[in-house]
Design a protein around this motif. Structure first.
Motif, PDB file in Angstrom:
ATOM      1  N   LYS A  55       0.860  -1.187   0.000  1.00  0.00           N
ATOM      2  CA  LYS A  55       0.000   0.000   0.000  1.00  0.00           C
ATOM      3  C   LYS A  55       0.897   1.237   0.000  1.00  0.00           C
ATOM      4  CE  LYS A  55      -0.882  -0.180   5.026  1.00  0.00           C
ATOM      5  NZ  LYS A  55      -1.924   0.070   6.019  1.00  0.00           N
ATOM      6  N   PRO A  56       0.320   2.425  -0.107  1.00  0.00           N
ATOM      7  CA  PRO A  56       1.155   3.624  -0.082  1.00  0.00           C
ATOM      8  C   PRO A  56       1.963   3.698   1.212  1.00  0.00           C
ATOM      9  CG  PRO A  56      -1.057   4.176  -0.820  1.00  0.00           C
ATOM     10  CD  PRO A  56      -1.107   2.745  -0.347  1.00  0.00           C
ATOM     11  N   VAL A  57       3.199   4.124   1.074  1.00  0.00           N
ATOM     12  CA  VAL A  57       4.060   4.226   2.258  1.00  0.00           C
ATOM     13  C   VAL A  57       4.747   5.592   2.265  1.00  0.00           C
ATOM     14  CG1 VAL A  57       5.859   2.935   0.994  1.00  0.00           C
ATOM     15  CG2 VAL A  57       6.081   3.248   3.469  1.00  0.00           C
ATOM     16  N   ILE A  58       4.797   6.181   3.453  1.00  0.00           N
ATOM     17  CA  ILE A  58       5.474   7.467   3.609  1.00  0.00           C
ATOM     18  C   ILE A  58       6.862   7.215   4.187  1.00  0.00           C
ATOM     19  CG2 ILE A  58       5.304   9.813   4.533  1.00  0.00           C
ATOM     20  CD1 ILE A  58       2.361   9.416   4.977  1.00  0.00           C
ATOM     21  N   ILE A  59       7.875   7.612   3.432  1.00  0.00           N
ATOM     22  CA  ILE A  59       9.262   7.464   3.897  1.00  0.00           C
ATOM     23  C   ILE A  59       9.712   8.820   4.439  1.00  0.00           C
ATOM     24  CG2 ILE A  59      11.592   6.710   3.285  1.00  0.00           C
ATOM     25  CD1 ILE A  59       9.723   4.531   2.550  1.00  0.00           C
ATOM     26  N   THR A  60      10.222   8.827   5.659  1.00  0.00           N
ATOM     27  CA  THR A  60      10.633  10.096   6.282  1.00  0.00           C
ATOM     28  C   THR A  60      12.127  10.079   6.603  1.00  0.00           C
ATOM     29  OG1 THR A  60      10.118   9.217   8.464  1.00  0.00           O
ATOM     30  CG2 THR A  60       8.393  10.486   7.366  1.00  0.00           C
ATOM     31  N   ASP A  61      12.615  11.258   6.957  1.00  0.00           N
ATOM     32  CA  ASP A  61      13.962  11.406   7.516  1.00  0.00           C
ATOM     33  C   ASP A  61      15.043  10.813   6.629  1.00  0.00           C
ATOM     34  OD1 ASP A  61      12.987  12.605  10.075  1.00  0.00           O
ATOM     35  OD2 ASP A  61      11.974  10.657  10.191  1.00  0.00           O
ATOM     36  N   TYR A  62      15.088  11.290   5.414  1.00  0.00           N
ATOM     37  CA  TYR A  62      16.107  10.863   4.441  1.00  0.00           C
ATOM     38  C   TYR A  62      17.480  11.385   4.837  1.00  0.00           C
ATOM     39  CZ  TYR A  62      12.758   9.228   0.875  1.00  0.00           C
ATOM     40  OH  TYR A  62      11.812   8.539   0.177  1.00  0.00           O
ATOM     41  N   THR A  63      18.475  10.713   4.330  1.00  0.00           N
ATOM     42  CA  THR A  63      19.829  11.226   4.490  1.00  0.00           C
ATOM     43  C   THR A  63      19.918  12.608   3.830  1.00  0.00           C
ATOM     44  OG1 THR A  63      22.127  10.929   3.844  1.00  0.00           O
ATOM     45  CG2 THR A  63      20.496   9.901   2.424  1.00  0.00           C
ATOM     46  N   ALA A  64      20.554  13.534   4.527  1.00  0.00           N
ATOM     47  CA  ALA A  64      20.624  14.914   4.035  1.00  0.00           C
ATOM     48  C   ALA A  64      21.315  14.994   2.679  1.00  0.00           C
ATOM     49  CB  ALA A  64      21.353  15.790   5.058  1.00  0.00           C
ATOM     50  N   ALA A  65      22.231  14.060   2.449  1.00  0.00           N
ATOM     51  CA  ALA A  65      23.086  14.127   1.257  1.00  0.00           C
ATOM     52  C   ALA A  65      22.311  14.163  -0.053  1.00  0.00           C
ATOM     53  CB  ALA A  65      24.050  12.938   1.260  1.00  0.00           C
ATOM     54  N   ILE A  66      21.162  13.506  -0.097  1.00  0.00           N
ATOM     55  CA  ILE A  66      20.461  13.389  -1.378  1.00  0.00           C
ATOM     56  C   ILE A  66      19.299  14.359  -1.505  1.00  0.00           C
ATOM     57  CG2 ILE A  66      21.060  10.959  -1.687  1.00  0.00           C
ATOM     58  CD1 ILE A  66      18.099  10.375  -0.735  1.00  0.00           C
ATOM     59  N   LYS A  67      19.074  15.178  -0.479  1.00  0.00           N
ATOM     60  CA  LYS A  67      17.894  16.042  -0.511  1.00  0.00           C
ATOM     61  C   LYS A  67      18.278  17.517  -0.654  1.00  0.00           C
ATOM     62  CE  LYS A  67      14.436  13.102  -0.229  1.00  0.00           C
ATOM     63  NZ  LYS A  67      13.513  12.942  -1.344  1.00  0.00           N
ATOM     64  N   SER A  68      17.298  18.328  -1.050  1.00  0.00           N
ATOM     65  CA  SER A  68      17.552  19.730  -1.371  1.00  0.00           C
ATOM     66  C   SER A  68      17.959  20.551  -0.152  1.00  0.00           C
ATOM     67  CB  SER A  68      16.306  20.350  -1.988  1.00  0.00           C
ATOM     68  OG  SER A  68      15.969  19.646  -3.146  1.00  0.00           O
ATOM     69  N   PHE A  69      18.576  21.685  -0.441  1.00  0.00           N
ATOM     70  CA  PHE A  69      19.162  22.533   0.618  1.00  0.00           C
ATOM     71  C   PHE A  69      18.130  23.072   1.599  1.00  0.00           C
ATOM     72  CE2 PHE A  69      17.804  26.875  -0.305  1.00  0.00           C
ATOM     73  CZ  PHE A  69      17.244  26.725  -1.575  1.00  0.00           C
ATOM     74  N   TYR A  70      16.878  23.182   1.165  1.00  0.00           N
ATOM     75  CA  TYR A  70      15.875  23.875   1.999  1.00  0.00           C
ATOM     76  C   TYR A  70      15.204  22.974   3.036  1.00  0.00           C
ATOM     77  CZ  TYR A  70      13.161  21.779  -1.781  1.00  0.00           C
ATOM     78  OH  TYR A  70      12.652  20.900  -2.695  1.00  0.00           O
ATOM     79  N   MET A  71      15.572  21.694   3.071  1.00  0.00           N
ATOM     80  CA  MET A  71      14.893  20.801   4.016  1.00  0.00           C
ATOM     81  C   MET A  71      15.481  20.950   5.417  1.00  0.00           C
ATOM     82  SD  MET A  71      14.034  17.455   1.804  1.00  0.00           S
ATOM     83  CE  MET A  71      13.276  17.613   0.182  1.00  0.00           C
ATOM     84  N   ARG A  72      14.606  20.881   6.420  1.00  0.00           N
ATOM     85  CA  ARG A  72      15.015  21.176   7.787  1.00  0.00           C
ATOM     86  C   ARG A  72      15.898  20.064   8.350  1.00  0.00           C
ATOM     87  NH1 ARG A  72      13.811  21.546  13.357  1.00  0.00           N
ATOM     88  NH2 ARG A  72      13.632  23.724  14.046  1.00  0.00           N
ATOM     89  N   ALA A  73      17.058  20.451   8.894  1.00  0.00           N
ATOM     90  CA  ALA A  73      17.990  19.482   9.449  1.00  0.00           C
ATOM     91  C   ALA A  73      17.410  18.862  10.710  1.00  0.00           C
ATOM     92  CB  ALA A  73      19.318  20.169   9.761  1.00  0.00           C
ATOM     93  N   ASN A  74      17.535  17.534  10.826  1.00  0.00           N
ATOM     94  CA  ASN A  74      17.168  16.860  12.078  1.00  0.00           C
ATOM     95  C   ASN A  74      18.308  16.979  13.079  1.00  0.00           C
ATOM     96  OD1 ASN A  74      14.607  16.039  11.252  1.00  0.00           O
ATOM     97  ND2 ASN A  74      15.392  14.150  10.319  1.00  0.00           N
ATOM     98  N   ASP A  75      17.996  16.686  14.355  1.00  0.00           N
ATOM     99  CA  ASP A  75      18.999  16.854  15.409  1.00  0.00           C
ATOM    100  C   ASP A  75      20.168  15.892  15.283  1.00  0.00           C
ATOM    101  OD1 ASP A  75      17.514  18.899  16.411  1.00  0.00           O
ATOM    102  OD2 ASP A  75      16.469  17.678  17.928  1.00  0.00           O
ATOM    103  N   ASP A  76      19.976  14.765  14.596  1.00  0.00           N
ATOM    104  CA  ASP A  76      21.071  13.795  14.470  1.00  0.00           C
ATOM    105  C   ASP A  76      22.202  14.304  13.561  1.00  0.00           C
ATOM    106  OD1 ASP A  76      20.124  13.557  11.876  1.00  0.00           O
ATOM    107  OD2 ASP A  76      19.316  11.535  12.125  1.00  0.00           O
TER     108      ASP A  76
END
Ligand code: ATP
Ligand code: MN
Length: 454
Positions: free
Chosen positions: A340-361
């Motif tokens: 079924k549809p799945v929501i994937i969250t918290d991707y590695t920063a390396a592959i995502k755009s500059f404007y996405m909010r950094a997680n604490d890790d």
């Protein structure tokens, strides 16, 4: 006297009883003529719905010009039908021919054509059952989109199609120029490099950071040379943006929106969906109902990678933490693993755009993609980085030009707020809902490498 223009959809579905035994005129294109010697059955279609109106015409009314594809106006009396395939039929009294259609050359004579061939006659393919159904479902989904967001109080914002900023730093943009030789940009129309937009998000953020909840719904352009069945050079995107919202709000909005769209077409385009169920994807209606009746699955990017590593199948592309998910990985997760549809969250920063909010890790970002069976990614979204210092640092480390983003940074300087949004590719939604295989067959005039006809 006002004259009524009857369309077949209204005749068959609105209030057929009220029209019984009345004289009406219906216009459309002839699909077939079945000659029964003293009379003939004519199947008439006007595109307002999948169903044809059956006409009974006395042989005296017939002429050799009444062939498949010819356009006519037929005046007659609406009767209850004796046949078992339809409930109503029109007993013709008069047939007016608008336009002949030469049966020796009309390309849509044959019952079935490949979708590839039909793309080469995009001026005629809307007359086929499949393209008619696609157009009506597409219309339903567009209307449902506005309904959903308007009901929630989102403002529809028109973001520009021509942009001066190479927003995401990708080399996937079409240049806009009036020069034949564009070496001297100061002589160009805008006095600098201009492009067709790849996304209205950054401008959407400006409006969300003033009006709270907004959405855009317009064309976007990507010069990616990807000859796939899920990419177009020109496609439509829906991009909601919410202020005072985080990733949870974002996921709730996206899931509710998708379910709203499915429910809307299940209610308003049911005949067309049944057609797709019968001829394009068996079980389609059940699949759509199942999606509306259950919650989407949730996985973090890290969890998704663990699942992919343990998958009982080989992938062409490697699955290593830090790498992007490829289409084959996305489809495995949605189709095989979650079903079924799945929501994937918290991707590695390396592959995502500059404007996405950094997680604490320090390694991942507050991103969320929605993957669906058959297609893979349908939604890409995130909570946006609202902290000016972190955003500046990100722009710097990625080697982007700070001066290109001065206004974007000022949103974080003056009354910054947590905000989040997503982009949904409209044609991928149409694919998902119709079961069609190729994105080139769910937009009227597809643009892809080497193709800009019509
Ligand atoms: P993909 O990895 O499939 O190329 P993307 O990561 O480039 O997608 P985004 O930049 O997040 O996609 O765009 C948001 C949404 O727009 C996607 O989730 C997808 O539904 C749609 N989309 C992206 N590129 C295209 C395209 N070339 N043609 C049609 N739809 C697209
Ligand atoms: Mn892409």
């Amino acid at each position: 006297m006002l004259r009524m223009r009857y369309r077949i959809k209204n005749i068959l579905y609105k209030d057929p009883e009220s029209l019984l035994d009345k004289e009406i005129t219906v216009s459309g294109w002839i699909r077939t003529v079945r000659d029964q010697k003293s009379f003939a059955f004519i199947e008439l279609n006007d595109g307002s719905c999948l169903a044809n109106l059956q006409i009974i015409a006395d042989s005296a009314l017939l002429s050799p010009d009444l062939t498949t594809g010819a356009s006519v106006a037929i005046t007659g009396t609406l009767k209850k039908s004796q046949g078992k395939n339809q409930s109503l039929e029109l007993a013709a009294q008069k047939i007016h021919l608008y336009g002949r259609c030469d049966p020796t050359s009309y390309p849509l004579q044959k019952k079935r054509h490949s979708f590839e061939f039909l793309r080469t006659i995009a001026h005629l393919r809307p007359r086929t059952n499949t393209q008619g159904a696609v157009a009506r479902v597409r219309n339903g989904l567009a209307f449902a989109t506005h309904l959903f967001f308007q009901k929630r109080g989102f403002l529809y914002v028109h973001t520009p199609l021509i942009t001066g900023s190479d927003c995401e730093g990708g080399g996937e943009m079409f240049r806009v120029t009036t020069l034949n030789d564009s070496k001297d940009l100061s002589k160009d129309f805008f006095g600098k490099a201009a492009y067709l937009t790849v996304s209205g998000q950054l401008e959407g953020e400006i409006y969300a950071c003033a009006l709270s909840d907004i959405y855009t719904f317009g064309p976007t352009f990507r010069a990616e040379n990807s000859n796939t069945s899920r990419h177009l050079a020109e496609f439509w995107m829906i991009e909601p943006e919410m202020a005072f919202a985080d990733l949870q709000d974002n996921m709730e909005c996206a899931e509710s929106y998708l379910k709203f769209c499915l429910n809307y077409v299940l209610e308003h385009c049911f005949d067309d969906l049944q057609f797709f169920d019968q001829f394009i994807e068996k079980g389609l209606v059940e699949r759509l109902r199942a999606v509306t009746n259950s919650s989407f699955a949730h996985l973090t990017y890290t969890e998704a990678l663990e699942i992919l590593k343990k998958a009982p199948q080989k992938f062409e592309f490697p699955v290593d933490w830090g790498a992007d998910l490829q289409s084959e990985h996305e489809r495995y997760l949605a189709e095989q693993y979650c079903k079924k549809p799945v929501i994937i969250t918290d991707y590695t920063a390396a592959i995502k755009s500059f404007y996405m909010r950094a997680n604490d890790d320090g390694k991942t970002v507050a991103a969320m993609d929605i993957l669906v069976p058959k297609i893979g990614e349908i939604v890409g979204g995130s909570q946006r980085e609202d902290r000016k210092d972190l955003l500046e640092r990100k722009i710097e480390t990625l080697g982007l030009k700070r001066e290109d983003y001065w206004w974007y940074l000022e949103l974080r300087e003056y009354g910054s707020v947590p905000h989040a949004g997503f982009g949904l590719g409209f044609e991928r939604l149409v694919l998902f809902v119709t079961g069609m295989e190729n994105i080139r067959d769910v937009i009227p005039f597809p643009r892809y490498p080497g193709h800009v006809e019509f």
